[in-house]
Write a protein that holds these residues in place. Structure first.
Motif, PDB file in Angstrom:
ATOM      1  N   MET A   1      -3.658   5.847  15.783  1.00 13.16           N
ATOM      2  CA  MET A   1      -3.389   5.968  14.354  1.00 13.16           C
ATOM      3  C   MET A   1      -4.331   4.926  13.826  1.00 13.16           C
ATOM      4  O   MET A   1      -4.159   3.775  14.158  1.00 13.16           O
ATOM      5  CB  MET A   1      -2.107   5.627  13.989  1.00 13.16           C
ATOM      6  N   LYS A   2      -5.223   5.254  12.849  1.00 10.24           N
ATOM      7  CA  LYS A   2      -6.105   4.308  12.273  1.00 10.24           C
ATOM      8  C   LYS A   2      -5.180   3.396  11.308  1.00 10.24           C
ATOM      9  O   LYS A   2      -4.342   3.841  10.644  1.00 10.24           O
ATOM     10  CB  LYS A   2      -7.164   4.859  11.438  1.00 10.24           C
ATOM     11  N   LYS A   3      -5.568   1.893  11.339  1.00  4.49           N
ATOM     12  CA  LYS A   3      -4.877   0.901  10.670  1.00  4.49           C
ATOM     13  C   LYS A   3      -5.547   0.585   9.330  1.00  4.49           C
ATOM     14  O   LYS A   3      -6.926   0.358   9.122  1.00  4.49           O
ATOM     15  CB  LYS A   3      -4.635  -0.182  11.351  1.00  4.49           C
ATOM     16  N   LEU A   4      -4.937   0.586   8.224  1.00  4.66           N
ATOM     17  CA  LEU A   4      -5.578   0.075   7.028  1.00  4.66           C
ATOM     18  C   LEU A   4      -4.497  -1.041   6.331  1.00  4.66           C
ATOM     19  O   LEU A   4      -3.380  -1.108   6.821  1.00  4.66           O
ATOM     20  CB  LEU A   4      -5.466   1.073   5.928  1.00  4.66           C
ATOM     21  N   LYS A   5      -5.115  -1.762   5.581  1.00  7.01           N
ATOM     22  CA  LYS A   5      -4.342  -2.653   4.909  1.00  7.01           C
ATOM     23  C   LYS A   5      -4.484  -2.306   3.194  1.00  7.01           C
ATOM     24  O   LYS A   5      -5.953  -2.053   2.827  1.00  7.01           O
ATOM     25  CB  LYS A   5      -4.704  -4.037   4.775  1.00  7.01           C
ATOM     26  N   ILE A   6      -3.736  -2.377   2.660  1.00  9.15           N
ATOM     27  CA  ILE A   6      -3.534  -2.233   1.070  1.00  9.15           C
ATOM     28  C   ILE A   6      -3.147  -3.388   0.190  1.00  9.15           C
ATOM     29  O   ILE A   6      -2.059  -3.733   0.580  1.00  9.15           O
ATOM     30  CB  ILE A   6      -2.990  -0.780   0.564  1.00  9.15           C
ATOM     31  N   PHE A   7      -3.845  -3.878  -0.571  1.00 11.03           N
ATOM     32  CA  PHE A   7      -3.277  -5.205  -1.272  1.00 11.03           C
ATOM     33  C   PHE A   7      -3.114  -4.337  -2.748  1.00 11.03           C
ATOM     34  O   PHE A   7      -4.401  -3.725  -3.360  1.00 11.03           O
ATOM     35  CB  PHE A   7      -4.201  -6.053  -1.364  1.00 11.03           C
ATOM     36  N   ALA A   8      -2.184  -4.513  -3.690  1.00 11.77           N
ATOM     37  CA  ALA A   8      -2.114  -4.029  -4.769  1.00 11.77           C
ATOM     38  C   ALA A   8      -1.314  -4.986  -5.706  1.00 11.77           C
ATOM     39  O   ALA A   8      -0.463  -5.631  -5.473  1.00 11.77           O
ATOM     40  CB  ALA A   8      -0.940  -2.644  -4.660  1.00 11.77           C
ATOM     41  N   ASP A   9      -1.549  -4.610  -7.005  1.00  8.51           N
ATOM     42  CA  ASP A   9      -0.917  -5.315  -8.055  1.00  8.51           C
ATOM     43  C   ASP A   9      -1.115  -4.823  -9.363  1.00  8.51           C
ATOM     44  O   ASP A   9      -1.849  -3.876  -9.706  1.00  8.51           O
ATOM     45  CB  ASP A   9      -1.561  -6.913  -8.327  1.00  8.51           C
ATOM     46  N   GLY A  10      -0.224  -4.922 -10.168  1.00  5.70           N
ATOM     47  CA  GLY A  10      -0.112  -4.401 -11.576  1.00  5.70           C
ATOM     48  C   GLY A  10       0.107  -5.429 -12.622  1.00  5.70           C
ATOM     49  O   GLY A  10       0.504  -6.583 -12.454  1.00  5.70           O
ATOM     50  N   SER A  11      -0.157  -5.069 -13.845  1.00  3.33           N
ATOM     51  CA  SER A  11      -0.084  -6.032 -14.871  1.00  3.33           C
ATOM     52  C   SER A  11       0.218  -5.191 -16.316  1.00  3.33           C
ATOM     53  O   SER A  11      -0.284  -4.134 -16.370  1.00  3.33           O
ATOM     54  CB  SER A  11      -1.595  -6.805 -15.177  1.00  3.33           C
ATOM     55  N   CYS A  12       1.105  -6.184 -17.131  1.00  2.00           N
ATOM     56  CA  CYS A  12       1.311  -5.540 -18.381  1.00  2.00           C
ATOM     57  C   CYS A  12       1.261  -6.614 -19.372  1.00  2.00           C
ATOM     58  O   CYS A  12       1.759  -7.702 -19.109  1.00  2.00           O
ATOM     59  CB  CYS A  12       2.563  -4.743 -18.434  1.00  2.00           C
ATOM     60  N   LEU A  13       0.566  -6.347 -20.340  1.00  2.00           N
ATOM     61  CA  LEU A  13       0.409  -7.437 -21.430  1.00  2.00           C
ATOM     62  C   LEU A  13       1.653  -7.827 -22.143  1.00  2.00           C
ATOM     63  O   LEU A  13       2.065  -8.954 -22.688  1.00  2.00           O
ATOM     64  CB  LEU A  13      -0.568  -7.064 -22.439  1.00  2.00           C
TER      65      LEU A  13
END
Length: 149
Positions: A1-13
């Motif tokens: 199985m191929k490996k990935l990294k995901i970096f995620a962020d959300g913002s609200c003013l």
């Protein structure tokens, strides 16, 4: 199985208010950046959307994914709460309906295609990918804030 990294962020003013999200997907060599905004959202919805949009962009599956986010809400939801919510018919342990249920259901469906482990990273601590996602998510939120109503 191929490996990935995901970096995620959300913002609200404001919470709620104009929101933005950003994800970085990498296999260690190549990077893809997913970003966007909504005119009216919340921090938690943007955090979830960042992960959903990243997973939706993956055209092949399954992947073994390490997901990094500064959102305890997302990490706990993926690693602990989701299975319990489903067993409880989308109710929390206190019997209340799960908030952002529409996004959690969509995320759950996407998680079934991959092997995902979520990891919490401290926000604003100098982590390069997290800092970048935070910056872009804020820029995306500002774009919709400044649009004519």
């Amino acid at each position: 199985m191929k490996k990935l990294k995901i970096f995620a962020d959300g913002s609200c003013l404001k919470n709620p208010g104009p929101g933005g999200y950003c994800s970085i997907i990498t296999d260690g060599e190549k990077k893809a950046i997913i970003k966007g905004s909504e005119k009216n959202s919340t921090n938690n919805r943007m955090e979830l959307t960042a992960v959903i949009k990243a997973l939706e962009s993956l055209k092949k599956s399954p992947y073994e994914i390490e997901l990094y986010t500064d959102s305890n809400y997302v990490v706990n939801g993926i690693n602990s709460w989701l299975e319990k919510w489903i067993k409880n018919n989308w109710k929390t342990s206190s019997g209340k309906p799960v908030e952002n249920q529409d996004l959690w259901k969509k995320l759950y469906e996407l998680l079934q295609k991959h092997k995902v482990k979520a990891f919490w990273i401290k926000g604003h601590s100098g982590h390069p990918e997290n800092e970048y996602c935070d910056k872009i998510a804020k820029q995306e939120a500002l774009k919709v804030k400044d649009e004519k109503k």
